[in-house]
Design a protein around this motif. Structure first.
Motif, PDB file in Angstrom:
ATOM      1  N   VAL A 112      47.042  53.803  34.386  1.00  0.00           N
ATOM      2  CA  VAL A 112      46.280  52.818  34.049  1.00  0.00           C
ATOM      3  C   VAL A 112      47.784  52.243  33.649  1.00  0.00           C
ATOM      4  O   VAL A 112      48.417  52.521  33.399  1.00  0.00           O
ATOM      5  CB  VAL A 112      45.315  52.422  32.806  1.00  0.00           C
ATOM      6  CG1 VAL A 112      45.145  51.099  32.277  1.00  0.00           C
ATOM      7  CG2 VAL A 112      44.068  53.403  33.487  1.00  0.00           C
ATOM      8  N   SER A 113      47.939  51.055  34.247  1.00  0.00           N
ATOM      9  CA  SER A 113      49.731  50.627  33.814  1.00  0.00           C
ATOM     10  C   SER A 113      49.322  49.103  33.621  1.00  0.00           C
ATOM     11  O   SER A 113      48.722  48.243  34.126  1.00  0.00           O
ATOM     12  CB  SER A 113      50.605  51.023  34.320  1.00  0.00           C
ATOM     13  OG  SER A 113      51.849  50.740  34.701  1.00  0.00           O
ATOM     14  N   ASN A 114      50.768  48.729  32.971  1.00  0.00           N
ATOM     15  CA  ASN A 114      50.697  46.766  32.758  1.00  0.00           C
ATOM     16  C   ASN A 114      52.454  46.449  33.522  1.00  0.00           C
ATOM     17  O   ASN A 114      53.303  45.643  33.071  1.00  0.00           O
ATOM     18  CB  ASN A 114      50.690  46.489  31.570  1.00  0.00           C
ATOM     19  CG  ASN A 114      51.592  46.675  30.468  1.00  0.00           C
ATOM     20  OD1 ASN A 114      52.671  48.079  30.634  1.00  0.00           O
ATOM     21  ND2 ASN A 114      51.854  45.902  29.639  1.00  0.00           N
ATOM     22  N   SER A 167      48.527  41.813  31.561  1.00  0.00           N
ATOM     23  CA  SER A 167      47.105  42.563  31.743  1.00  0.00           C
ATOM     24  C   SER A 167      47.193  44.084  32.121  1.00  0.00           C
ATOM     25  O   SER A 167      48.124  44.406  33.084  1.00  0.00           O
ATOM     26  CB  SER A 167      46.264  41.788  32.763  1.00  0.00           C
ATOM     27  OG  SER A 167      46.863  41.815  33.250  1.00  0.00           O
ATOM     28  N   TYR A 168      46.439  44.983  32.079  1.00  0.00           N
ATOM     29  CA  TYR A 168      46.819  46.457  32.526  1.00  0.00           C
ATOM     30  C   TYR A 168      45.654  45.977  33.726  1.00  0.00           C
ATOM     31  O   TYR A 168      44.682  46.188  34.149  1.00  0.00           O
ATOM     32  CB  TYR A 168      45.902  47.525  32.024  1.00  0.00           C
ATOM     33  CG  TYR A 168      46.858  47.671  30.511  1.00  0.00           C
ATOM     34  CD1 TYR A 168      47.976  49.133  30.535  1.00  0.00           C
ATOM     35  CD2 TYR A 168      46.892  47.388  30.005  1.00  0.00           C
ATOM     36  CE1 TYR A 168      48.434  49.557  29.655  1.00  0.00           C
ATOM     37  CE2 TYR A 168      47.638  46.992  29.032  1.00  0.00           C
ATOM     38  CZ  TYR A 168      48.534  48.395  28.581  1.00  0.00           C
ATOM     39  OH  TYR A 168      49.695  48.523  27.699  1.00  0.00           O
ATOM     40  N   ARG A 223      52.346  53.319  30.626  1.00  0.00           N
ATOM     41  CA  ARG A 223      51.795  53.682  31.876  1.00  0.00           C
ATOM     42  C   ARG A 223      50.532  54.954  31.264  1.00  0.00           C
ATOM     43  O   ARG A 223      51.779  55.882  30.079  1.00  0.00           O
ATOM     44  CB  ARG A 223      52.174  53.753  32.987  1.00  0.00           C
ATOM     45  CG  ARG A 223      53.253  54.834  32.988  1.00  0.00           C
ATOM     46  CD  ARG A 223      53.847  55.439  34.725  1.00  0.00           C
ATOM     47  NE  ARG A 223      54.772  56.094  34.557  1.00  0.00           N
ATOM     48  CZ  ARG A 223      54.618  56.979  35.219  1.00  0.00           C
ATOM     49  NH1 ARG A 223      53.057  57.192  35.914  1.00  0.00           N
ATOM     50  NH2 ARG A 223      55.062  58.253  35.468  1.00  0.00           N
ATOM     51  N   ARG A 267      45.086  44.345  39.478  1.00  0.00           N
ATOM     52  CA  ARG A 267      44.749  44.039  37.909  1.00  0.00           C
ATOM     53  C   ARG A 267      43.615  43.315  37.508  1.00  0.00           C
ATOM     54  O   ARG A 267      43.158  43.065  36.872  1.00  0.00           O
ATOM     55  CB  ARG A 267      45.917  42.858  37.630  1.00  0.00           C
ATOM     56  CG  ARG A 267      47.291  43.899  37.590  1.00  0.00           C
ATOM     57  CD  ARG A 267      48.047  43.206  36.970  1.00  0.00           C
ATOM     58  NE  ARG A 267      49.720  43.693  37.161  1.00  0.00           N
ATOM     59  CZ  ARG A 267      50.779  44.434  36.954  1.00  0.00           C
ATOM     60  NH1 ARG A 267      49.605  45.207  35.952  1.00  0.00           N
ATOM     61  NH2 ARG A 267      51.465  44.517  37.376  1.00  0.00           N
TER      62      ARG A 267
END
Length: 529
Positions: free
Chosen positions: A476-478, A484-485, A455, A512
């Protein structure tokens, strides 16, 4: 031929010239006066000084000046000259007692008709300047001859005639009784201290005090009595004669702490009487203690946190990305797409300690994460059902440290160790803080955990009030374990209730993809002491 008109012009010119000369003479006479008592510098320092007027030829000229406020004084000089030695010379005034300073012109310089002098001063952080009179208009002390000595007297008390010796009484049997042997004269006066007090000393370093004690023949012992912030009660160290000559002692460095130390000097005579000779226990001399820059910064930051260096904090978050698609192997071995509830919750508790120095703070956190996520295709673990294929979680311990780079720049570094069904995994992160930690600041950072995701985030802290903090957050994180982020938009409001109690609430939205998204709900509670 001289006419009446020319004579009138000549008389007018002579009168004008005389008037100008009288004006110039008046101005010079006025300039030669010492500074008036109402002078700003003298008023601020409470200066008291009486010129001696006249002295006896061949005797020392003692100049004394008193200050009601000498906290800002660094040095004071007596600058003087005589007709025999017209070049200006200077003598440093030394403190005799609290606020009273003294300097002496030696007898060899008092043989002329006059001694002219001025007093000059240098305050802390200021240039040297005149305190009384000036080098351009010196104060004058007249030098007079000593009065004539009385004529010699006979042993019976009658005055001998001029030029006549007292009668010889060698054969008188009572002569030995009438003329007892006398001891040589001894110095008069009590012991006094000649001491130049210190104005400021560095924190944590020993303080060396030197003092000249007059009449050491009457002194049994001498002490410096002092108090410091470390030990507010009065303590004492004995003065010993140093090799250069003056008495000397040392206040240990571990006693020297901000904001100041205070001391006086006491002597004990041979008969047991003890009394102060510089300052007193009720009114000691204060010396400012200058803190090291890091100590001062630490105290400043600690004051911003009400000097609460320890903090216990607990937090909770529930995060939903809505529904996401995951690819899994079908019964026929071919991949198939499933819809998964992409969500998790996190519970965390931690402890933080704040030294407020180069290491601004450090701490440890323990946490648990549980949820479901569109994880990449992976084999089921033993004793794991098909429904558990999308389960994710962490059981972690995290340690972090915050370093001070400058007043407005701090960095965080963290290390995470996780224990889960997949075994051990590690992680870490870093954050840059730009701004006031207790005011408006911007935080830019990242965090990554093996097998769990990455993240990247930014957080802007705004304080409309000292007790309220509003923080918009973009992330912004997966996480957790997605391929996918997603983008998270959050808002956090923190409130300081006083007495070390603080709380915060978080809300937000994340997704997402454009088709689905979800909310964030969270909060924290902490207690500092």
């Amino acid at each position: 031929m001289v006419t009446t008109r020319k004579l009138k012009r000549l008389a007018f010119g002579v009168g004008l010239f005389a008037a100008l000369g009288a004006s110039v003479g008046h101005e010079r006479s006025a300039a030669a006066q010492p500074a008036p008592p109402g002078d700003t510098l003298q008023t601020r320092l409470g200066v008291r000084h009486t010129p001696p007027g006249e002295i006896v030829r061949g005797e020392p000229l003692v100049i004394e000046v008193s200050f009601a406020n000498d906290e800002t004084i660094e040095r004071t000089w007596l600058v003087y000259r005589t007709p025999e030695r017209p070049a200006l010379r200077q003598v440093l005034l030394t403190a005799r007692s609290e606020g009273r300073y003294q300097a002496t012109v030696p007898p060899e310089d008092t043989g002329s008709s006059v001694v002219e002098y001025t007093l000059e001063i240098q305050e802390v952080g200021r240039q040297r300047r005149a305190l009384y009179a000036s080098r351009e208009s010196l104060e004058t002390v007249r030098v007079v001859d000593a009065p004539e000595k009385s004529p010699p007297r006979a042993p019976d008390g009658s005055a001998a005639a001029p030029g006549e010796e007292p009668p010889d009484r060698t054969g008188d049997p009572a002569a030995g009784q009438a003329e007892p042997r006398r001891a040589p004269p001894t110095p008069v006066g009590e012991p006094t201290a000649h001491h130049a007090p210190l104005s400021a000393v560095p924190a944590g370093e020993p303080v060396v005090l030197r003092v000249d004690l007059a009449r050491p023949d009457r002194i049994a012992k001498a002490w410096v009595v002092f108090r410091t912030p470390v030990h507010p009660e009065l303590r004492q160290v004995e003065l010993h004669r140093a090799s250069p000559g003056p008495f000397e002692t040392v206040i240990p460095g571990d006693e020297v702490a901000a904001p100041d130390i205070a001391y006086c000097i006491e002597v004990e005579e041979l008969d047991g009487r003890r009394y102060p000779v510089f300052g007193s226990r009720d009114a000691p001399k204060a010396v400012q203690v200058l803190e090291a820059s890091l100590d001062l910064i630490g105290r400043t930051f600690a004051a911003g946190f009400d000097d609460r260096r320890s903090l216990f904090i607990g937090s909770f978050d529930w995060v939903s990305f809505g529904k996401s698609e995951a690819t899994t192997p079908g019964p026929d071995g071919l991949p198939r797409v499933e819809t998964v509830q992409d969500q998790y919750y996190r519970v965390e508790g931690g402890y933080t300690y704040r030294p407020f120095y180069v290491v601004s703070e450090f701490g440890v956190r323990l946490g648990v994460v549980r949820g479901k996520a569109p994880v990449p295709v992976r084999e089921l673990l033993p004793e794991q059902s098909e429904d558990e294929r999308f389960d994710v979680g962490l059981n972690y311990a995290l340690s972090y440290v915050r370093f001070r780079i400058a007043d407005l720049f701090h960095t965080d570094s963290s290390f995470l160790l996780n224990v889960a069904e997949l075994g051990f995994s590690v992680g870490g992160g870093g954050t840059l803080h730009i701004g006031d930690l207790r005011g408006t600041k911007l935080a830019l950072g990242f965090e990554g955990v093996q097998h769990f995701g990455l993240r990247f985030f930014s957080q802007l802290d705004v304080r409309p009030d000292e007790a309220v903090r509003i923080s918009p957050i973009i992330e912004v994180s997966n996480m957790p374990s997605a391929d996918s982020y997603g983008v998270r938009l959050l808002a956090e409001v923190g409130v300081d209730f006083g007495l070390g109690i603080q709380a915060a609430a978080r809300v937000g939205y994340q997704a997402r993809n454009f088709a689905s998204g979800g909310a964030t709900l969270g909060g924290s509670f902490g207690y500092g002491f």
